[in-house]
Structure formats: structure tokens, C-alpha cells
Write an enzyme that holds these catalytic residues in place. Structure first.
Site, PDB file in Angstrom:
ATOM      1  N   HIS A  62      -8.761-141.887 -43.620  1.00 14.97           N
ATOM      2  CA  HIS A  62      -8.246-142.647 -42.485  1.00 14.97           C
ATOM      3  C   HIS A  62      -7.388-141.776 -41.562  1.00 14.97           C
ATOM      4  CE1 HIS A  62      -7.148-146.159 -40.222  1.00 14.97           C
ATOM      5  NE2 HIS A  62      -5.865-146.044 -40.514  1.00 14.97           N
ATOM      6  N   SER A 100      -6.051-146.181 -35.642  1.00 14.69           N
ATOM      7  CA  SER A 100      -5.693-147.305 -36.496  1.00 14.69           C
ATOM      8  C   SER A 100      -5.167-148.471 -35.641  1.00 14.69           C
ATOM      9  CB  SER A 100      -4.693-146.852 -37.563  1.00 14.69           C
ATOM     10  OG  SER A 100      -4.635-147.756 -38.634  1.00 14.69           O
TER      11      SER A 100
END
Length: 255
Positions: A234, A85
Site C-alpha cells: 500500500h 490512500s
């Protein structure tokens, strides 16, 4: 610029791990421990996170320089790098602007592009917690629940809370992260390319990397390959740890 708080384990070639927004090095422990059988793994807290230094600037050139400073302090000339991320954006910045310091680059579920401000409710919720009034994490969760619906996301965010003699406090510097949020969402700003092996690992259920990003990725990382982990979002390294670690290890060990 700063030397970051870190944990180092294992032996062999160097591997750096860089976590995402509002996390800490603990987020990548499930990667660090198995990788330590093959590498000297250095897992860092990004500035304004965990136990690292608090500084107002969150531009990626500064965040990448923090990694360089930390590498220098540990006498690491060159390393494989994995970032998740926001940490993936730091890793990309590092590879693009300091390519001589990076062997192979692995990027977990992020692209070098501008993202919309989809964390605003999270920051609003964290900033709404009255640290002077709460008596427990449950109290903090009640406030945060008004802004963040998913219990697992709240549990992750509240790991930033720590109990002190004066009461509860945030380990992260919430003010600097709130102020720097627009910097964190930015695309890569330079014109460099990274010509060494690069792997993008995408969660099949995540929309952080899309087909629209492919051209930009290929422009900056001409030797990039991609792997998709089906059934993962994610947080792919936490949701599908065995699959994630196998993909990463195969990439890093491939001659």
C-alpha cells in the site's frame, strides 16, 4: 472549509499532492522533490493532519472543498492531482465534483468504494497512549505495540507525536479523526464522471484495489488506465520510489 498548510516548490504546470490517513505532507516528499524539476508542486496537509486546521467534518465533499479553497488562495486555476490512500479519495472527489479544476488525475492504491473499518486497532492504540504520563516516544511505542504489531507502522503513526512545553501532544486531531472514521471509509456518493486522463497506480502486494473495483472505476473514470508496481504494498511510493515516480512522470508528461 479551510486553506490548508502547504509547501510549494518548483516551477511549471501545477501539481497537487494529497497524503493519506494519519499522515502529513512529509509522506509525499519523495514524490514532491523530483517532480519539482517539471512542475510547481504544492504538497498539502489535509485538515486534522500535520499543521492544517482542525475541523470536525471528514466528509469528502468538505475535504475536496479544502483543496479548492487552497487552490484559490494560491491562484491555481487548474492542476494535475495525485492522492494516496485517503488522499486518493479526496483527489477523486475533487476531480468528479470540480472537473474544471483538474488536468490529469493520479490515484495511488485506493478505489472509490466503501472499505471495512480495518484501522480500528490503530485508533484504539493511539487513543490508549497516555500523553500526560509518557516521557518519550519509546513509552508511546510500548503502549501502541499492544495494538499494532508491525514496527514500521508504529513508527509512521508516532510521527504524529510532537513535544511541547507541556509535554507530548498529537499534531493530528485524533478525536476528530476517530469520530470521522466512518466518513473516511465511505464510497463516492455522487453521480458525476471525470472524463480527463486518469491513472490508478496499484501496489502488487496490496489488496486496496481489486478486480471487483474495476467496474466502478470505469464507470466514474471512463479514461482510466492502471499500472501495477510488483513487490510493493500500500505504501508503494515509499517502497518503490524510483518506479513510482517514473510511472507518475510518464503519465503527467504524456501528450
Amino acid at each position: 472549509m479551510a486553506t490548508l498548510h502547504h509547501v510549494q516548490q518548483g516551477q511549471g504546470p501545477h501539481l497537487l499532492l494529497i497524503h493519506g490517513l494519519l499522515g502529513s505532507l512529509e509522506n509525499l516528499n519523495m514524490v514532491a522533490k523530483p517532480m519539482a524539476s517539471h512542475f510547481t508542486v504544492t504538497n498539502v496537509d489535509v485538515r486534522n493532519h500535520g499543521n492544517s486546521v482542525h475541523l470536525p467534518d471528514m466528509h469528502y465533499d468538505e475535504l475536496a472543498q479544502d483543496i479548492i479553497d487552497t487552490m484559490d488562495s494560491l491562484n491555481i486555476d487548474k492542476a494535475h492531482v495525485l492522492g494516496h490512500s485517503m488522499g486518493g479519495k479526496i483527489a477523486m472527489q475533487l476531480a468528479l465534483e470540480h472537473p474544471a479544476r483538474v488536468n490529469k488525475l493520479a490515484v495511488a492504491d485506493i478505489a472509490p468504494v466503501q472499505y471495512s473499518a480495518h484501522h480500528e486497532q490503530i485508533f484504539a492504540g493511539l487513543n490508549a497512549i497516555d500523553l500526560a504520563a509518557i516521557k518519550s516516544r519509546t513509552d508511546a511505542d510500548k503502549t501502541l505495540a499492544q495494538y499494532v504489531e508491525t514496527p514500521s507502522v508504529r513508527q509512521f503513526l508516532l510521527r504524529n507525536l510532537t513535544k511541547t512545553e507541556q509535554g507530548f501532544a498529537f499534531k493530528c486531531n485524533l478525536d476528530y479523526l476517530t469520530q470521522g472514521y466512518s466518513q473516511i471509509m465511505t464510497a463516492y456518493q455522487g453521480n458525476s464522471t471525470f472524463n480527463s486522463p486518469t491513472l490508478f497506480i496499484k501496489g502488487g502486494e496490496s489488496n486496496y484495489i481489486t478486480s471487483e473495483h474495476r467496474a466502478k472505476i470505469n464507470q466514474l473514470f471512463p479514461h482510466a488506465k492502471a499500472k501495477i508496481i510488483q513487490g510493493a504494498g500500500h505504501w508503494l511510493h515509499a517502497e518503490k520510489t524510483v518506479a513510482f515516480n517514473k510511472i507518475l512522470l510518464d503519465f503527467l508528461l504524456d501528450q
